[in-house]
Design an enzyme around this catalytic site. Sequence first.
Site, PDB file in Angstrom:
ATOM      1  CG  ASP A  50      -6.877   7.167   8.338  1.00 22.47           C
ATOM      2  OD1 ASP A  50      -8.028   8.042   8.834  1.00 22.47           O
ATOM      3  OD2 ASP A  50      -8.115   7.074   7.218  1.00 22.47           O
ATOM      4  NE  ARG A  54       1.570  12.276  -3.355  1.00 20.24           N
ATOM      5  CZ  ARG A  54       1.193  11.497  -2.772  1.00 20.24           C
ATOM      6  NH1 ARG A  54       1.215  11.164  -1.470  1.00 20.24           N
ATOM      7  NH2 ARG A  54      -0.224  10.257  -3.813  1.00 20.24           N
ATOM      8  CG  ASP A  58      -2.318  12.560  -2.533  1.00 22.70           C
ATOM      9  OD1 ASP A  58      -2.031  11.825  -1.267  1.00 22.70           O
ATOM     10  OD2 ASP A  58      -3.032  11.995  -3.109  1.00 22.70           O
ATOM     11  CD  GLU A 105       1.855   4.891   5.751  1.00 20.94           C
ATOM     12  OE1 GLU A 105       2.872   5.549   5.221  1.00 20.94           O
ATOM     13  OE2 GLU A 105       1.623   4.182   5.565  1.00 20.94           O
ATOM     14  CG  ASP A 106       1.931   8.967   4.550  1.00 17.45           C
ATOM     15  OD1 ASP A 106       1.246   8.316   5.202  1.00 17.45           O
ATOM     16  OD2 ASP A 106       1.344   9.638   3.183  1.00 17.45           O
ATOM     17  N   GLY A 113       3.021   8.922   0.178  1.00 14.71           N
ATOM     18  CA  GLY A 113       2.795   9.753   1.238  1.00 14.71           C
ATOM     19  C   GLY A 113       4.909  10.163   1.605  1.00 14.71           C
ATOM     20  CE  LYS A 131      -6.595  11.798   9.213  1.00  8.20           C
ATOM     21  NZ  LYS A 131      -7.174  11.482   7.762  1.00  8.20           N
ATOM     22  CG  PHE A 166      -7.957  14.460   4.326  1.00  6.06           C
ATOM     23  CD1 PHE A 166      -7.982  12.928   4.037  1.00  6.06           C
ATOM     24  CD2 PHE A 166      -7.424  15.400   3.384  1.00  6.06           C
ATOM     25  CE1 PHE A 166      -7.187  12.643   2.662  1.00  6.06           C
ATOM     26  CE2 PHE A 166      -6.298  14.769   2.283  1.00  6.06           C
ATOM     27  CZ  PHE A 166      -6.615  13.652   2.165  1.00  6.06           C
ATOM     28  CB  VAL A 167      -3.979  16.632   7.274  1.00 12.90           C
ATOM     29  CG1 VAL A 167      -4.730  16.754   8.463  1.00 12.90           C
ATOM     30  CG2 VAL A 167      -3.274  15.154   7.795  1.00 12.90           C
TER      31      VAL A 167
HETATM   32  P1  IMP Z   1      -4.902   3.639   6.361  1.00 11.22           P
HETATM   33  O1  IMP Z   1      -4.478   2.509   5.970  1.00 11.22           O
HETATM   34  O2  IMP Z   1      -5.839   3.731   6.540  1.00 11.22           O
HETATM   35  O3  IMP Z   1      -4.264   3.651   8.021  1.00 11.22           O
HETATM   36  O4  IMP Z   1      -4.334   4.610   5.394  1.00 11.22           O
HETATM   37  C1  IMP Z   1      -3.211   4.783   5.575  1.00 11.22           C
HETATM   38  C2  IMP Z   1      -3.007   5.969   4.009  1.00 11.22           C
HETATM   39  O5  IMP Z   1      -3.643   6.557   3.595  1.00 11.22           O
HETATM   40  C3  IMP Z   1      -1.647   6.562   4.512  1.00 11.22           C
HETATM   41  O6  IMP Z   1      -0.017   6.297   3.832  1.00 11.22           O
HETATM   42  C4  IMP Z   1      -1.755   7.995   3.209  1.00 11.22           C
HETATM   43  O7  IMP Z   1      -1.660   7.788   2.216  1.00 11.22           O
HETATM   44  C5  IMP Z   1      -3.372   7.956   3.181  1.00 11.22           C
HETATM   45  N1  IMP Z   1      -4.207   9.006   4.699  1.00 11.22           N
HETATM   46  C6  IMP Z   1      -4.692   8.684   5.344  1.00 11.22           C
HETATM   47  N2  IMP Z   1      -4.927   9.662   6.133  1.00 11.22           N
HETATM   48  C7  IMP Z   1      -4.658  10.372   5.037  1.00 11.22           C
HETATM   49  C8  IMP Z   1      -5.192  11.586   5.205  1.00 11.22           C
HETATM   50  O8  IMP Z   1      -5.796  12.524   6.088  1.00 11.22           O
HETATM   51  N3  IMP Z   1      -4.578  12.199   4.340  1.00 11.22           N
HETATM   52  C9  IMP Z   1      -3.745  12.358   3.458  1.00 11.22           C
HETATM   53  N4  IMP Z   1      -3.697  11.026   2.980  1.00 11.22           N
HETATM   54  C10 IMP Z   1      -4.225  10.329   3.983  1.00 11.22           C
HETATM   55 MG    MG Z   2       0.820   7.187   2.396  1.00  8.88          MG
END
Ligand code: IMP
Ligand code: MG
Length: 179
Positions: free
Chosen positions: A107, A169, A163, A103-104, A49, A135, A156-157
């Site tokens: 979440d 992407r 993606d 990081e992108d 991402g 978020k 979700f984005v």
């Molecule tokens: P986390 O481990 O829950 O913080 O998730 C992080 C990863 O989930 C990010 O690096 C993204 O690749 C993916 N992700 C989380 N939210 C989104 C979203 O809204 N759109 C797309 N990918 C997401």
């Molecule tokens: Mg990611």
Amino acid sequence: MNELITLNDKTFEIYLTEAEIQARVKALADRINVDYKGRKPIVLCILNGSFIFTADLVRHFNFPLTVEFVRYSSYRGTESTGRVTKILGMKSEIAGKDVLIVEDIIDTGYTLSNAVKELMRQHPASVKIASLLLKPEALKHDVACNYIGFSIPNKFVVGYGLDYDELGRDLPSIYQLKE
Ligand code: IMP
Ligand code: MG
């Protein structure tokens, strides 16, 4: 510019334009340039991402740096699986080095809290995090993010590296899932 896009079965609407993203990336880079003056960090791109965010950020940086890539996976479709699998690791020795994780999106924070824990075992000199998106309502794990592009609602984005089932992407703007 298209206001609505469709990827597979889902429709998304424009949320952050290319110009808004680029202005914010530049502002973050300006701060990072001040903080990393005189240092030579490893910029750690979390694939897939953050490949675009990393590429845009490093081109604004004015300190010497190296770039490394790691890959974790936790998402299937639009839902986090709550498990993180490491798919690709780093090649460099990071003991004693400054590491800037790029990081992108944060979440739940699960991916990054795990990545940081793993990095810490290798005794870097410092670890900081730059995330384009955060978020806050979804956050479940303790992650200290030093540079945040945009705090966004728990929707979700896609686009700008993010993606939906590997699609989207390449979009220069960021789109939000349309309910
Ligand atoms: P986390 O481990 O829950 O913080 O998730 C992080 C990863 O989930 C990010 O690096 C993204 O690749 C993916 N992700 C989380 N939210 C989104 C979203 O809204 N759109 C797309 N990918 C997401
Ligand atoms: Mg990611």
